[in-house]
Motif scaffolding. Structure first.
Motif, PDB file in Angstrom:
ATOM      1  N   VAL A 182      49.330  42.812  36.233  1.00 16.82           N
ATOM      2  CA  VAL A 182      48.568  42.465  37.432  1.00 16.82           C
ATOM      3  C   VAL A 182      47.091  42.422  37.066  1.00 16.82           C
ATOM      4  CG1 VAL A 182      48.012  43.100  39.815  1.00 16.82           C
ATOM      5  CG2 VAL A 182      50.277  43.619  38.883  1.00 16.82           C
ATOM      6  N   VAL A 183      46.403  41.376  37.502  1.00 19.30           N
ATOM      7  CA  VAL A 183      44.958  41.266  37.324  1.00 19.30           C
ATOM      8  C   VAL A 183      44.312  41.451  38.685  1.00 19.30           C
ATOM      9  CG1 VAL A 183      43.051  39.767  36.602  1.00 19.30           C
ATOM     10  CG2 VAL A 183      45.272  39.642  35.419  1.00 19.30           C
ATOM     11  N   LYS A 184      43.340  42.353  38.767  1.00 17.17           N
ATOM     12  CA  LYS A 184      42.679  42.587  40.050  1.00 17.17           C
ATOM     13  C   LYS A 184      41.210  42.926  39.833  1.00 17.17           C
ATOM     14  CE  LYS A 184      45.545  45.982  41.042  1.00 17.17           C
ATOM     15  NZ  LYS A 184      46.200  47.155  41.688  1.00 17.17           N
ATOM     16  N   PRO A 185      40.353  42.585  40.788  1.00 18.92           N
ATOM     17  CA  PRO A 185      38.951  43.013  40.713  1.00 18.92           C
ATOM     18  C   PRO A 185      38.880  44.543  40.720  1.00 18.92           C
ATOM     19  CG  PRO A 185      39.244  41.335  42.412  1.00 18.92           C
ATOM     20  CD  PRO A 185      40.615  41.776  42.003  1.00 18.92           C
ATOM     21  N   THR A 186      37.824  45.071  40.147  1.00 16.92           N
ATOM     22  CA  THR A 186      37.680  46.525  40.133  1.00 16.92           C
ATOM     23  C   THR A 186      37.179  47.084  41.455  1.00 16.92           C
ATOM     24  OG1 THR A 186      35.437  46.335  39.242  1.00 16.92           O
ATOM     25  CG2 THR A 186      37.239  46.585  37.650  1.00 16.92           C
ATOM     26  N   ALA A 187      36.665  46.218  42.355  1.00 11.38           N
ATOM     27  CA  ALA A 187      36.068  46.749  43.589  1.00 11.38           C
ATOM     28  C   ALA A 187      36.216  45.764  44.741  1.00 11.38           C
ATOM     29  CB  ALA A 187      34.597  47.086  43.364  1.00 11.38           C
ATOM     30  N   GLU A 188      37.450  45.412  45.082  1.00 14.83           N
ATOM     31  CA  GLU A 188      37.724  44.596  46.260  1.00 14.83           C
ATOM     32  C   GLU A 188      38.935  45.190  46.969  1.00 14.83           C
ATOM     33  OE1 GLU A 188      36.059  42.165  47.564  1.00 14.83           O
ATOM     34  OE2 GLU A 188      34.748  41.446  45.956  1.00 14.83           O
ATOM     35  N   LEU A 197      48.535  62.703  39.252  1.00 10.45           N
ATOM     36  CA  LEU A 197      49.165  61.593  39.969  1.00 10.45           C
ATOM     37  C   LEU A 197      49.414  60.435  39.011  1.00 10.45           C
ATOM     38  CD1 LEU A 197      47.049  61.659  43.250  1.00 10.45           C
ATOM     39  CD2 LEU A 197      49.297  62.673  42.842  1.00 10.45           C
ATOM     40  N   GLN A 198      50.604  59.858  39.091  1.00 10.90           N
ATOM     41  CA  GLN A 198      50.998  58.791  38.180  1.00 10.90           C
ATOM     42  C   GLN A 198      50.504  57.434  38.675  1.00 10.90           C
ATOM     43  OE1 GLN A 198      54.929  57.862  35.694  1.00 10.90           O
ATOM     44  NE2 GLN A 198      55.318  57.744  37.898  1.00 10.90           N
ATOM     45  N   CYS A 199      49.783  56.729  37.802  1.00 11.45           N
ATOM     46  CA  CYS A 199      49.293  55.379  38.086  1.00 11.45           C
ATOM     47  C   CYS A 199      49.819  54.448  36.990  1.00 11.45           C
ATOM     48  CB  CYS A 199      47.770  55.340  38.094  1.00 11.45           C
ATOM     49  SG  CYS A 199      47.002  56.458  39.289  1.00 11.45           S
ATOM     50  N   PRO A 200      49.902  53.152  37.256  1.00  8.60           N
ATOM     51  CA  PRO A 200      50.337  52.229  36.204  1.00  8.60           C
ATOM     52  C   PRO A 200      49.376  52.238  35.022  1.00  8.60           C
ATOM     53  CG  PRO A 200      50.382  51.163  38.359  1.00  8.60           C
ATOM     54  CD  PRO A 200      49.666  52.462  38.540  1.00  8.60           C
ATOM     55  N   GLU A 201      49.917  51.996  33.832  1.00 12.24           N
ATOM     56  CA  GLU A 201      49.061  51.855  32.660  1.00 12.24           C
ATOM     57  C   GLU A 201      48.131  50.663  32.884  1.00 12.24           C
ATOM     58  OE1 GLU A 201      51.661  51.224  29.367  1.00 12.24           O
ATOM     59  OE2 GLU A 201      53.031  52.789  30.073  1.00 12.24           O
ATOM     60  N   GLY A 202      46.889  50.806  32.427  1.00 11.26           N
ATOM     61  CA  GLY A 202      45.958  49.716  32.665  1.00 11.26           C
ATOM     62  C   GLY A 202      44.784  49.736  31.720  1.00 11.26           C
ATOM     63  N   VAL A 203      44.008  48.666  31.787  1.00  7.81           N
ATOM     64  CA  VAL A 203      42.817  48.541  30.962  1.00  7.81           C
ATOM     65  C   VAL A 203      41.762  47.789  31.757  1.00  7.81           C
ATOM     66  CG1 VAL A 203      43.655  46.393  29.898  1.00  7.81           C
ATOM     67  CG2 VAL A 203      41.920  47.757  28.725  1.00  7.81           C
ATOM     68  N   VAL A 204      40.512  48.169  31.585  1.00  3.77           N
ATOM     69  CA  VAL A 204      39.394  47.449  32.190  1.00  3.77           C
ATOM     70  C   VAL A 204      38.830  46.498  31.152  1.00  3.77           C
ATOM     71  CG1 VAL A 204      37.114  47.644  33.240  1.00  3.77           C
ATOM     72  CG2 VAL A 204      38.854  49.373  33.726  1.00  3.77           C
ATOM     73  N   ARG A 248      35.150  29.501  39.950  1.00  8.24           N
ATOM     74  CA  ARG A 248      34.529  30.574  39.158  1.00  8.24           C
ATOM     75  C   ARG A 248      35.132  31.885  39.620  1.00  8.24           C
ATOM     76  NH1 ARG A 248      30.270  33.395  41.691  1.00  8.24           N
ATOM     77  NH2 ARG A 248      29.820  32.667  43.806  1.00  8.24           N
ATOM     78  N   TRP A 249      35.050  32.882  38.747  1.00  8.28           N
ATOM     79  CA  TRP A 249      35.516  34.215  39.100  1.00  8.28           C
ATOM     80  C   TRP A 249      34.399  34.908  39.878  1.00  8.28           C
ATOM     81  CZ3 TRP A 249      40.031  36.739  39.113  1.00  8.28           C
ATOM     82  CH2 TRP A 249      40.016  38.115  39.301  1.00  8.28           C
ATOM     83  N   ALA A 250      34.637  35.163  41.164  1.00 10.87           N
ATOM     84  CA  ALA A 250      33.559  35.632  42.046  1.00 10.87           C
ATOM     85  C   ALA A 250      33.667  37.119  42.373  1.00 10.87           C
ATOM     86  CB  ALA A 250      33.576  34.817  43.343  1.00 10.87           C
ATOM     87  N   PHE A 251      34.406  37.873  41.547  1.00 10.51           N
ATOM     88  CA  PHE A 251      34.698  39.258  41.921  1.00 10.51           C
ATOM     89  C   PHE A 251      34.155  40.274  40.914  1.00 10.51           C
ATOM     90  CE2 PHE A 251      38.302  36.488  43.184  1.00 10.51           C
ATOM     91  CZ  PHE A 251      37.996  36.415  44.532  1.00 10.51           C
ATOM     92  N   GLY A 252      33.062  39.936  40.256  1.00 15.82           N
ATOM     93  CA  GLY A 252      32.436  40.895  39.361  1.00 15.82           C
ATOM     94  C   GLY A 252      32.711  40.608  37.891  1.00 15.82           C
ATOM     95  N   GLU A 253      32.011  41.324  37.028  1.00 12.48           N
ATOM     96  CA  GLU A 253      32.088  41.085  35.590  1.00 12.48           C
ATOM     97  C   GLU A 253      33.208  41.859  34.920  1.00 12.48           C
ATOM     98  OE1 GLU A 253      28.240  41.998  34.053  1.00 12.48           O
ATOM     99  OE2 GLU A 253      27.242  40.343  35.116  1.00 12.48           O
ATOM    100  N   ARG A 254      33.852  42.754  35.652  1.00 14.61           N
ATOM    101  CA  ARG A 254      34.961  43.531  35.091  1.00 14.61           C
ATOM    102  C   ARG A 254      36.218  43.279  35.921  1.00 14.61           C
ATOM    103  NH1 ARG A 254      34.119  49.597  34.949  1.00 14.61           N
ATOM    104  NH2 ARG A 254      33.715  49.233  37.152  1.00 14.61           N
ATOM    105  N   VAL A 255      37.362  43.343  35.269  1.00  9.39           N
ATOM    106  CA  VAL A 255      38.637  43.269  35.970  1.00  9.39           C
ATOM    107  C   VAL A 255      39.524  44.406  35.476  1.00  9.39           C
ATOM    108  CG1 VAL A 255      38.575  40.782  36.400  1.00  9.39           C
ATOM    109  CG2 VAL A 255      39.605  41.651  34.283  1.00  9.39           C
ATOM    110  N   LEU A 256      40.440  44.796  36.336  1.00  7.55           N
ATOM    111  CA  LEU A 256      41.426  45.809  35.978  1.00  7.55           C
ATOM    112  C   LEU A 256      42.758  45.096  35.749  1.00  7.55           C
ATOM    113  CD1 LEU A 256      42.367  48.777  35.718  1.00  7.55           C
ATOM    114  CD2 LEU A 256      42.704  48.787  38.203  1.00  7.55           C
ATOM    115  N   VAL A 257      43.338  45.332  34.597  1.00  8.58           N
ATOM    116  CA  VAL A 257      44.652  44.771  34.270  1.00  8.58           C
ATOM    117  C   VAL A 257      45.633  45.929  34.190  1.00  8.58           C
ATOM    118  CG1 VAL A 257      45.993  43.412  32.629  1.00  8.58           C
ATOM    119  CG2 VAL A 257      43.573  42.891  32.998  1.00  8.58           C
ATOM    120  N   GLU A 258      46.697  45.870  35.001  1.00  3.94           N
ATOM    121  CA  GLU A 258      47.681  46.959  35.061  1.00  3.94           C
ATOM    122  C   GLU A 258      49.079  46.431  34.815  1.00  3.94           C
ATOM    123  OE1 GLU A 258      45.918  50.131  38.288  1.00  3.94           O
ATOM    124  OE2 GLU A 258      47.055  48.421  39.066  1.00  3.94           O
TER     125      GLU A 258
END
Length: 303
Positions: A133-139, A109-116, A162-172
């Motif tokens: 796109v910047v998004k939390p990894t688990a919201e 399945l094709q997903c956008p290129e991304g990095v954590v 403050r960033w309240a959505f965890g220590e990692r983000v997904l950038v796609e």
């Protein structure tokens, strides 16, 4: 119908208000079908409340962390209570976006290129060429999602206390084009909806405020693209091990063929608000809201 259903809603996640609306609508619909319903706001005493109530089935109307990530599902498994929607593993996998993407790609399945990465690395700039796109990894519900079309857009993130959505983000990579969604019920796709926000993107406000977006169902797409979108959603549902009801979110770049479809994520607890997409697709398929929630309860009871 004498079955006793505990509708568990609310909870401490960022999607609490949406969950309360989902729970209210579900509870009213179940009562309308003759079920005995107890409304339960999920707090630290959830296990004690459920022991006191002794429901036959739990309708999981929670959204976001704790209710959608396998946590509550694990509690209900330990308590031996049947519950709606996906189980522990599928829920945990689906809400962990980077892990889910690895599974999606494993079946082609094709997903956008991304990095954590970290929020700090994003704010430093240059993490990926714009637009992205910047998004939390688990919201869910687009909580904490930002579209960066130029580096100056990062100021909107910097303005947060403050960033309240965890220590990692997904950038796609941002996929220009159309926003699509497909609901799966009992391992069958119902339809493809195109979502057209009146301004900006389909964010939290657009999802839960009236007159913020148009839902086009069925989406006006070439037939091969329409069928491929439904197939993509079904395969994503299957590889995660989901059951009952899910909703897959996709982007389509308007290239004219299925190669332009990109899978973003799978939501294992689709909203059941008056503006939500899953009840809308069910209605399009001839399934009323009361019938839909009753069906989910009975499916859980049979397990």
């Amino acid at each position: 119908m004498n079955r006793h259903v505990a509708v568990v809603m609310g909870g401490p996640s960022a999607e609490r208000e949406v969950s309360l609306t989902t729970g209210r609508e579900v509870a009213l619909a179940l009562e309308g079908r003759g079920y005995r319903v107890s409304r339960v706001d999920a707090a630290k005493d959830l296990a004690e409340r459920l022991r006191e109530l002794e429901p036959d089935v739990v309708f999981n109307a929670l959204h976001g962390r704790y209710g959608e990530d396998g946590t509550v599902q694990g509690l209900l498994e330990i308590m031996g209570l049947p519950y709606t929607h996906s189980g522990v593993l599928a829920s945990a996998l689906a809400i962990d976006k980077p892990m889910a993407i690895r599974l999606f790609r494993s079946v082609g399945l094709q997903c956008p290129e991304g990095v954590v990465t970290t929020p700090q690395a994003v704010l430093a700039g240059g993490v990926m060429p714009v637009p992205y796109v910047v998004k939390p990894t688990a919201e869910g519900s687009s909580v904490g999602v930002f579209i960066i079309k130029e580096e100056a857009d990062l100021d909107r993130i910097r303005q947060l206390n403050r960033w309240a959505f965890g220590e990692r983000v997904l950038v796609e990579r941002y996929i220009a084009g159309r926003e699509l969604t497909v609901v799966i019920l009992d391992d069958k796709p119902l339809a493809v909806t195109e979502i057209r926000p009146y301004e900006g993107f389909y964010d939290y406000r657009a999802k839960y405020t009236d007159n913020q977006a148009e839902h086009v169902i069925p989406a006006s797409l070439p037939e091969p693209v329409y069928e491929a979108a439904m197939d993509m959603a079904l395969r994503a549902h299957a590889v995660l091990g989901c059951r009952d009801l899910t909703r897959a979110d996709l982007r389509y770049d308007d290239s004219g063929d299925p190669s332009g479809l990109f899978l973003l994520e799978v939501n294992t607890q689709p909203g059941m608000t008056p503006l939500s997409l899953a009840p809308e697709q069910a209605a399009y398929a001839g399934i009323g809201f009361g019938e839909l929630v009753g069906h989910l309860v009975e499916a859980a009871w049979r397990r």
